[in-house]
Design a protein around this motif. Structure first.
Motif, PDB file in Angstrom:
ATOM      1  N   ALA A   1      31.710  30.229  40.339  1.00  0.00           N
ATOM      2  CA  ALA A   1      31.881  30.870  42.341  1.00  0.00           C
ATOM      3  C   ALA A   1      31.202  28.609  41.991  1.00  0.00           C
ATOM      4  CB  ALA A   1      30.891  31.114  42.676  1.00  0.00           C
TER       5      ALA A   1
ATOM      6  N   PHE B   1      25.524  35.968  49.405  1.00  0.00           N
ATOM      7  CA  PHE B   1      26.773  35.902  48.416  1.00  0.00           C
ATOM      8  C   PHE B   1      26.359  36.258  47.276  1.00  0.00           C
ATOM      9  CE2 PHE B   1      29.043  33.293  45.679  1.00  0.00           C
ATOM     10  CZ  PHE B   1      30.470  33.424  45.460  1.00  0.00           C
ATOM     11  N   GLN B   2      26.787  37.325  46.386  1.00  0.00           N
ATOM     12  CA  GLN B   2      27.234  37.083  45.048  1.00  0.00           C
ATOM     13  C   GLN B   2      25.548  37.621  44.391  1.00  0.00           C
ATOM     14  OE1 GLN B   2      30.124  35.336  42.613  1.00  0.00           O
ATOM     15  NE2 GLN B   2      28.725  34.299  41.612  1.00  0.00           N
TER      16      GLN B   2
ATOM     17  N   ALA C   1      30.550  40.096  47.749  1.00  0.00           N
ATOM     18  CA  ALA C   1      30.832  40.017  46.420  1.00  0.00           C
ATOM     19  C   ALA C   1      29.006  40.556  45.722  1.00  0.00           C
ATOM     20  CB  ALA C   1      31.018  38.520  45.887  1.00  0.00           C
TER      21      ALA C   1
ATOM     22  N   SER D   1      27.379  41.777  43.214  1.00  0.00           N
ATOM     23  CA  SER D   1      27.727  42.403  41.096  1.00  0.00           C
ATOM     24  C   SER D   1      27.650  43.960  41.043  1.00  0.00           C
ATOM     25  CB  SER D   1      27.321  41.002  40.433  1.00  0.00           C
ATOM     26  OG  SER D   1      28.066  41.618  39.389  1.00  0.00           O
TER      27      SER D   1
ATOM     28  N   ASN E   1      32.467  44.312  49.186  1.00  0.00           N
ATOM     29  CA  ASN E   1      32.886  44.095  47.527  1.00  0.00           C
ATOM     30  C   ASN E   1      33.831  43.551  47.218  1.00  0.00           C
ATOM     31  OD1 ASN E   1      30.781  46.816  47.451  1.00  0.00           O
ATOM     32  ND2 ASN E   1      31.679  47.528  49.147  1.00  0.00           N
ATOM     33  N   ILE E   2      33.842  43.061  46.936  1.00  0.00           N
ATOM     34  CA  ILE E   2      35.438  42.547  46.043  1.00  0.00           C
ATOM     35  C   ILE E   2      36.169  43.421  44.177  1.00  0.00           C
ATOM     36  CG2 ILE E   2      36.373  40.811  44.878  1.00  0.00           C
ATOM     37  CD1 ILE E   2      34.301  39.239  46.702  1.00  0.00           C
ATOM     38  N   ARG E   3      34.942  43.813  43.240  1.00  0.00           N
ATOM     39  CA  ARG E   3      34.950  43.835  42.246  1.00  0.00           C
ATOM     40  C   ARG E   3      35.065  45.322  42.434  1.00  0.00           C
ATOM     41  NH1 ARG E   3      31.995  45.384  38.041  1.00  0.00           N
ATOM     42  NH2 ARG E   3      31.780  42.972  37.314  1.00  0.00           N
TER      43      ARG E   3
ATOM     44  N   THR F   1      38.420  41.883  36.196  1.00  0.00           N
ATOM     45  CA  THR F   1      39.459  40.394  36.678  1.00  0.00           C
ATOM     46  C   THR F   1      40.465  40.601  35.780  1.00  0.00           C
ATOM     47  OG1 THR F   1      37.848  38.398  35.686  1.00  0.00           O
ATOM     48  CG2 THR F   1      37.656  39.215  37.508  1.00  0.00           C
TER      49      THR F   1
ATOM     50  N   GLU G   1      35.567  36.093  37.732  1.00  0.00           N
ATOM     51  CA  GLU G   1      34.578  36.888  38.900  1.00  0.00           C
ATOM     52  C   GLU G   1      33.420  35.693  39.437  1.00  0.00           C
ATOM     53  OE1 GLU G   1      31.771  40.843  39.509  1.00  0.00           O
ATOM     54  OE2 GLU G   1      32.695  40.539  37.678  1.00  0.00           O
ATOM     55  N   GLY G   2      33.124  35.170  39.280  1.00  0.00           N
ATOM     56  CA  GLY G   2      32.653  34.094  39.948  1.00  0.00           C
ATOM     57  C   GLY G   2      33.897  33.216  41.218  1.00  0.00           C
TER      58      GLY G   2
ATOM     59  N   ASN H   1      35.455  35.509  43.724  1.00  0.00           N
ATOM     60  CA  ASN H   1      33.741  35.670  44.689  1.00  0.00           C
ATOM     61  C   ASN H   1      34.089  34.261  45.349  1.00  0.00           C
ATOM     62  OD1 ASN H   1      33.799  37.997  43.254  1.00  0.00           O
ATOM     63  ND2 ASN H   1      31.784  37.644  42.774  1.00  0.00           N
TER      64      ASN H   1
END
Length: 377
Positions: free
Chosen positions: A55, A104-105, A128, A130, A146-148, A279, A310-311, A314
């Motif tokens: 990230a 974030f994250q 994001a 996790s 969400n992203i994942r 990813t 992934e970071g 994100n």
């Protein structure tokens, strides 16, 4: 003239008594402050380190280019030691004291679950987290993006693979918390889809589990394959205990354990372990995403790994949302900007949101830890 001056004086005094209109929390003329509470120490420290490296690599790239609409991104991170209570306390500090624009994250299912009332009360977006727990998808939380992919999607991929390859005797070992419960639900659903009956379902404590006893219980069921749903340190230790006691079943686990540190800590016990990923491969240079990630990682010295990738993804999604939020972003415009993202291709990974859909990505693939300690697709 006197009346004219009196009117001017009244106007000045009236406006002086009105509250000053300020920019949104976390937004200044040249920065946007983003907050993060995550386990910099504790059982998930290694994958968190890699994820944050990815990230930060993207944020540094964007900041060197002048930031977003002239504002550079500043990330303020607090260590919650992977403790849900400390996660909530840190988030309250970031929102109410540090006045961050968004969170974030973060990491962890029970950790994120505990934040939902705080996010709603203050209308603070969280981008994001996790975790792939279903509770963050159905029903949606307006502030959480969400992203994942969902854990249920990862588990379904695992069971599909085992069923297709003729493995029918399947067991589950899950951590005894909200993450494990979500994984258990996904496991039961996927097994039913393929008309399979579990050989055994076992659970162990998130804090100070008895690895030797858990390994003995798992081996006694004599499964052909074992899916482990737990955080990195506990997964490493229980796999080592299983192998030390003679367990030779195929072992599989989810993407939350896909770090290079996880592979290193497993050592020889890791060979052949299957790990899901959310990813594209971090070393893959055939996509625009892979090319961007590797160039940015080289510039900052970030680890080339799945968590780091992934970071990076994100951070790209967060930045795209900020761009769409306009030159004078508010939390509300940021939320609406993210919800405007329909099938946005980030160079090899597609992300979609809408007012009724905050899932992000559904990308899942399987990898295996090879003899050389690398993930093989």
């Amino acid at each position: 003239m006197v009346r004219f001056l009196s009117c001017i004086l009244f106007f000045v005094l009236f406006n002086a008594s009105m509250p000053l209109v300020s920019a949104e929390d976390g937004v200044t003329s040249d920065t946007i402050l983003i907050g993060q509470t995550v386990g910099l120490t504790g059982t998930v420290a290694a994958p968190v380190k890699e994820m944050n490296e990815g990230a930060e690599a993207y944020f540094e790239l964007i900041n060197k280019q002048g930031g977003v609409h002239g504002r550079k991104i500043k990330l303020l991170t607090l260590d919650d030691k992977f403790d849900p209570a400390l996660t909530l306390a840190n988030a309250e500090t970031l929102i109410k004291k540090e006045r961050v624009f968004a969170l974030f994250q973060g990491r962890g299912t029970p950790h994120t679950q505990g934040l939902l009332p705080l996010l709603a009360e203050n209308n603070v977006p969280l981008v994001a987290p996790s975790t792939g727990a279903t509770i963050f998808h159905e029903p949606i939380s307006r502030q959480l993006f969400n992203i994942r992919a969902k854990y249920h999607d990862e588990v379904a991929k695992v069971i599909e693979h085992l069923s297709t390859t003729g493995v029918k005797k399947i067991s589950l070992l899950h951590v005894e918390d909200a993450f494990g419960t979500d994984g258990l639900e996904g496991f039961k659903k996927a097994m039913a889809t393929h008309k399979l009956t579990p050989v055994a379902i076992s659970k162990f404590a998130r804090v100070n589990p008895d690895y030797a006893a858990t390994a003995a219980e798992v081996i006694a069921a004599q499964p052909g394959a074992l899916l482990i749903i737990s955080s990195a340190k506990n997964t490493v230790e229980v796999i080592k205990a299983i192998r030390a006691q003679g367990g030779r079943m195929q072992i599989l686990t989810l993407s939350n354990n896909s770090s290079q540190a996880f592979v290193k800590d497993l050592g020889p016990a890791g060979q052949g372990v299957i790990v899901t990923q959310t990813t594209p491969a971090p070393h893959l240079l055939s996509t625009r995403l892979g090319q961007q990630f590797n160039a940015a990682a080289k510039a900052t010295g970030a680890t080339i790994s799945y968590p780091s990738m992934e970071g990076f993804v994100n951070a790209k999604v967060l930045v795209e949302g900020l761009r769409r939020a306009g030159k004078n972003p508010t939390r509300e415009s940021f939320i609406k900007a993210l919800e405007s993202m329909q099938r946005v291709d980030f160079g090899g990974l597609m992300v979609t949101y809408g007012p009724d859909d905050h899932t992000g990505s559904e990308y899942v693939e399987l990898t295996m830890i090879g003899k050389d300690g690398r993930f093989v697709r």
